[in-house]
Design a protein around this motif. Sequence first.
Motif, short mmCIF file in Angstrom:
data_model
loop_
_atom_site.label_atom_id
_atom_site.label_comp_id
_atom_site.label_asym_id
_atom_site.label_seq_id
_atom_site.Cartn_x
_atom_site.Cartn_y
_atom_site.Cartn_z
N LYS A 49 -48.20 4.82 -55.52
CA LYS A 49 -47.81 3.94 -54.41
C LYS A 49 -47.52 4.72 -53.13
CE LYS A 49 -46.02 0.40 -57.54
NZ LYS A 49 -44.88 -0.45 -57.92
N MET A 50 -48.29 5.78 -52.87
CA MET A 50 -48.15 6.52 -51.61
C MET A 50 -49.06 5.88 -50.57
SD MET A 50 -47.76 10.52 -52.73
CE MET A 50 -49.20 10.60 -53.77
N ARG A 51 -48.49 5.46 -49.44
CA ARG A 51 -49.24 4.75 -48.41
C ARG A 51 -49.89 5.77 -47.48
NH1 ARG A 51 -47.20 0.20 -44.03
NH2 ARG A 51 -49.24 -0.81 -43.79
N ALA A 52 -50.94 6.39 -47.98
CA ALA A 52 -51.56 7.51 -47.27
C ALA A 52 -52.29 7.08 -46.01
CB ALA A 52 -52.52 8.23 -48.21
N CYS A 53 -52.96 5.92 -46.04
CA CYS A 53 -53.77 5.46 -44.90
C CYS A 53 -53.34 4.03 -44.54
CB CYS A 53 -55.26 5.50 -45.25
SG CYS A 53 -55.89 7.16 -45.52
N PRO A 54 -52.26 3.88 -43.80
CA PRO A 54 -51.71 2.55 -43.52
C PRO A 54 -52.60 1.68 -42.65
CG PRO A 54 -50.52 4.23 -42.28
CD PRO A 54 -51.41 4.96 -43.23
N ASN A 55 -53.62 2.25 -42.02
CA ASN A 55 -54.52 1.46 -41.18
C ASN A 55 -55.80 1.05 -41.90
OD1 ASN A 55 -52.81 1.67 -38.86
ND2 ASN A 55 -53.56 3.76 -38.54
N ALA A 56 -55.89 1.31 -43.19
CA ALA A 56 -57.12 1.03 -43.93
C ALA A 56 -57.25 -0.45 -44.25
CB ALA A 56 -57.16 1.85 -45.22
#
Length: 470
Positions: free
Chosen positions: A377-384
Amino acid sequence: MLRELLDPLASPVRRSLGHCEETRGGRWALPSEKRAEMPDGIATQEAAGDGLLARAQGDEEAAELARVQALQEHCCAGAGPFLAIATVFCGLTLVVPLVVLVAADAPTEALRVVAWLCAAAGGLLFCYGVYPALLPKPAPPAPHGPFHPSRTVAAEAMIDVKKLHVLVNPVGGKKTGQAMLEEKVLPKFRAAGIEAVVHETEYAGHAGVLANELDCTGVDGIVVIGGDGTLHEAVNGMLRRPPESRVPLGIIPAGSGNSVMTDFSADGSVTVETAVEAIIGGCAPRADANRVVYGPDPAVDVRYSINVVGWTADQCMGAINIEGWRSLLGPARYDVCAFWGLLKGREASIKVEADGKCVANAASTFFLNQTQHFGKKMRACPNAWWDDGLFDMEWISDKRRGEVVRIFDLIKDGRHTSLVESCQAKSCVLHMEDDEGLFNLDGEVVRFKGGQIQIECVPASFRLFSKIPR
């Protein structure tokens, strides 16, 4: 001493190499006496692409053996510099002051000053290494779902669901799939008047085989109960079907990561009930997938990614999938393996081309996402977004350990974006320093060959049951 410290983590690998041990999804480790009977080339092949569907069980065993051996080789390699720093820190901060103050019968004032100076030097070394991780955290980006409301026409996405194939991985992730099916899934399907035909997966890649080969005449979709890996297999199997025979896919989370499903919730939690209701509702928008070619033969060395393609200079992050460590560390293995890799700080880099232009000459950590989240649950690319015809890339270059630790801390809720370089693209080529090596593809460790990895976004390539975007 180092061997004694690492032995608890290394022993699961040795056990898997020493005898035939059943693992998640039916994977096996091949004992040495059987490995000797295999043709030379088979033991080093990586199960992938079309080959994953075509291989016999013996080939799967050999591929698993090669995978575990590769992980074992990389996990502790390059730990020397970090261990040297840690030794100097411990020596300055603890050992020297204790020896001076305790061992000496009557320490002089000069010895006391030396002891305190050593302790202070160790403290300063520690602060220099970690202070970036202690700085104030920026605000997290606003949450959003996987599908953009302006790109999803509800009338086109809706399906009247009457019959489904349901694939369950009984030993995947938290090993709760079978109980979840019987207690929470089937009762709701029956109450909604939906016929469910259940199929249990029996080995690694079986979900892909079923998604590719099941007769879907009169069937409205295929639902998988499992984790990100099971959905990855199903998508790859579905995309090898003729376009006219493809049906929507659904996912009910029963894995240890469930990063794909995390995109569906503002707070990162998706329940079984929510997932089942989305399938019953019948909204199935079209989602993008990324075609990944990682070897010289694009017909064999290829898979589709729906989550993440990742590479780090320290490839021990791929060790999250060593089965013995899965049981030893549980979901914490995502953080432990990643953090260990960051602390080691091995020097290696890749060149990144996006849409024909060079965007990075020396990236030490790289990940390309179709989803917002990966790992635990790591939000690596929040704009995806899943439906914009693009993938999101982020990479790290020339960062000290403390800065990388800060990124690692902030990435969990997407606060890290100002500290990394990023862009969106339709195609990408990774030029590796080595001709062969390991990378992460949707949570699985894959060996690339030929010194490069080619990635292309395939827009609207499959349909996925989801809530109506708003």
